[in-house]
Design an enzyme around this catalytic site. Structure first.
Site, PDB file in Angstrom:
ATOM      1  N   HIS A 234      -1.920   6.219  -0.589  1.00  0.00           N
ATOM      2  CA  HIS A 234      -1.228   6.261  -1.890  1.00  0.00           C
ATOM      3  C   HIS A 234      -0.398   7.536  -2.042  1.00  0.00           C
ATOM      4  O   HIS A 234       0.815   7.486  -2.040  1.00  0.00           O
ATOM      5  CB  HIS A 234      -2.174   6.077  -3.087  1.00  0.00           C
TER       6      HIS A 234
ATOM      7  N   ASP B 246      -3.574  -3.075   0.906  1.00  0.00           N
ATOM      8  CA  ASP B 246      -4.613  -2.543   0.032  1.00  0.00           C
ATOM      9  C   ASP B 246      -5.394  -3.630  -0.708  1.00  0.00           C
ATOM     10  O   ASP B 246      -6.329  -4.209  -0.174  1.00  0.00           O
ATOM     11  CB  ASP B 246      -3.967  -1.539  -0.935  1.00  0.00           C
TER      12      ASP B 246
HETATM   13 ZN   LIG Z   1      -7.625   1.347  -1.273  1.00  0.00          ZN
END
Ligand SMILES: [Zn+2]
Length: 440
Positions: free
Chosen positions: A267, A318
């Site tokens: 991220h 993800d």
């Molecule tokens: Zn994750």
């Protein structure tokens, strides 16, 4: 036994070439040449190297459609995610993960980085084999035709200074030493097996106290294995970290030896200028997950600034709101346009490198993601005559217009797992519906 494929077009290290012959032997590329197809198996469209999905939580796929409606944020989504986590057992997780990885194979993924923290039975009680969930995920990947980096995740606290509770109890090993003992057993079970990499993960600064981080980092160094961590996905995480440690999550990871050329920050959405410098100078990979970040209203990370400082960008789906690495790749450019009100931050070839060779290397497979002799024989063929890609050029068509549905053939480690858009396991849609139905 050797097999030769003829690619109508192929993305080679020097660029796109026509009439490319790829000889495959024992799972690896033996030779690359140019010529007529002859008796070779024909691959239409553009063939690119295997895609790497560098950040996956397989069971989150069960939440697709459940979280896209209504209000809320990351934290309300997390509550729903815990409800699914509470229901899984080794058998249902094997079935679910096999179907999810087959969906990835259909999208051209040949290596998955599974960020795995659902280790134990409800209440945190270890199964008879404490690694049974990890074994299930590895089996699932093999069944679906993927290599796997099983990123065994250390997860010790429910938040900074708060104990695990509810479904979180299934994630915890007590302390990093006990995590390492379990991870060592897992690594020993797959030693010498080239399609499996046992890596490590620090779930986040929320879930691992700083004094426990060095033990996890040491596992990575001892095994020359990847080390991944969620970093600054949410502003609330940064605020809690600043309050407790007077530092950012990146600074905490840096101080405890968790950044470096084997590490991946996942991220990296809300960063300071100092964070960007630390990630860049340490040559840490940064895994952007744009479709999840937009789905969870996380924000837009500074991918271009990170790459300019030396970080290498990779891509992950993800939470699997979408499984389409082409969509992730172009989102890195398109989100940057929205944030900067300017175009042209990335070339298509750079975005495809993030989805292929850089992602593969970040998962411990530096010998994949390029069409070169000696590399893993991963051949992902994308239609250039679909309604999305027709007339649109080569690399630009794939990166900016193709979807996962345009992948018609996938050879993974020399094994043909997708042909004419169908997976060898059969109807993946039915597999998904059945597996999800058992846990939702
Ligand atoms: Zn994750």
């Amino acid at each position: 036994m050797s097999v030769t494929y003829w690619c109508e077009r192929a993305w080679l290290p020097g660029g796109v070439a026509e009439s490319v012959l790829v000889e495959v032997e024992g799972g690896r590329i033996a030779a690359i040449g140019h010529g007529e197809p002859g008796a070779a198996q024909r691959l239409a469209g553009l063939t690119v190297p295997g895609l790497a999905n560098a950040h996956s939580h397989a069971f989150h796929r069960a939440l697709r459609g459940a979280t896209q409606t209504g209000a809320g944020d990351f934290w309300t989504w997390r509550t729903q995610m815990y409800e699914v986590a509470a229901r899984l057992d080794p058998d249902t997780y094997l079935d679910l993960a096999r179907a999810v990885y087959a969906e990835m194979a259909l999208a051209g993924v040949t290596t998955v980085g599974e960020f795995h923290y659902l280790h134990h039975a409800p209440g945190g009680r270890p199964y008879q084999d404490p690694n049974v969930m990890g074994h299930a995920l590895i089996q699932a990947a093999r069944d679906a035709g993927l290599r796997v980096a099983l990123l065994d995740t250390c997860y010790l606290t429910g938040g900074i200074g708060t104990p695990l509770s509810g479904a979180q109890e299934r994630f915890g090993d007590g302390d990093a030493e006990r995590w390492a003992a379990r991870a060592e057993d897992l690594a020993a079970a797959y030693e010498g097996q080239p399609d499996v990499e046992i890596g490590a993960a620090i779930h986040s600064v929320r879930a691992v106290p700083p004094e426990q981080m060095a033990t996890v980092a040491e596992f990575s160094h001892r095994h020359a294995a990847p080390l991944h961590a969620h970093v600054s996905e949410q502003r609330a995480e940064n605020a809690a970290c600043a309050e407790r440690y007077a530092a950012t999550p990146v600074e905490v990871l840096h101080e405890h030896g968790a950044l470096g050329p084997r590490s991946t920050a996942v991220h990296a959405t809300h960063l300071t200028d100092v964070d960007v410098e630390l990630l860049g100078h340490s040559r840490t990979y940064v895994c952007m997950c744009p479709t999840t970040e937009r789905d969870l209203a996380d924000g837009i990370g500074p991918a271009r600034a990170l790459a300019d400082r030396g970080a290498r960008i990779t891509l992950g789906s993800d939470s699997h709101a979408v499984i389409d690495l082409f969509e992730e790749a172009r989102a890195v450019e398109l989100d940057e346009r929205l944030a900067s009100e300017r175009r042209g931050h990335w070339r298509a070839a750079d975005l495809l490198a993030a989805a292929t060779c850089d992602g593969q290397a970040s998962l411990g497979f530096p010998d994949a993601g390029e069409l070169v002799p000696g590399a893993w024989a991963d051949l992902v063929s994308v239609r250039l005559d679909s309604v999305r890609t027709a007339g649109a050029g080569d690399l630009e068509a794939v990166v900016f217009a193709a979807t996962a549905a345009d992948v018609h053939s996938v050879v993974s480690g020399g094994r043909r797992v997708v042909a004419e858009g169908r997976h060898v396991l059969g109807d993946v849609g039915s597999m998904l519906a059945e597996a999800i139905g058992r846990v939702r």
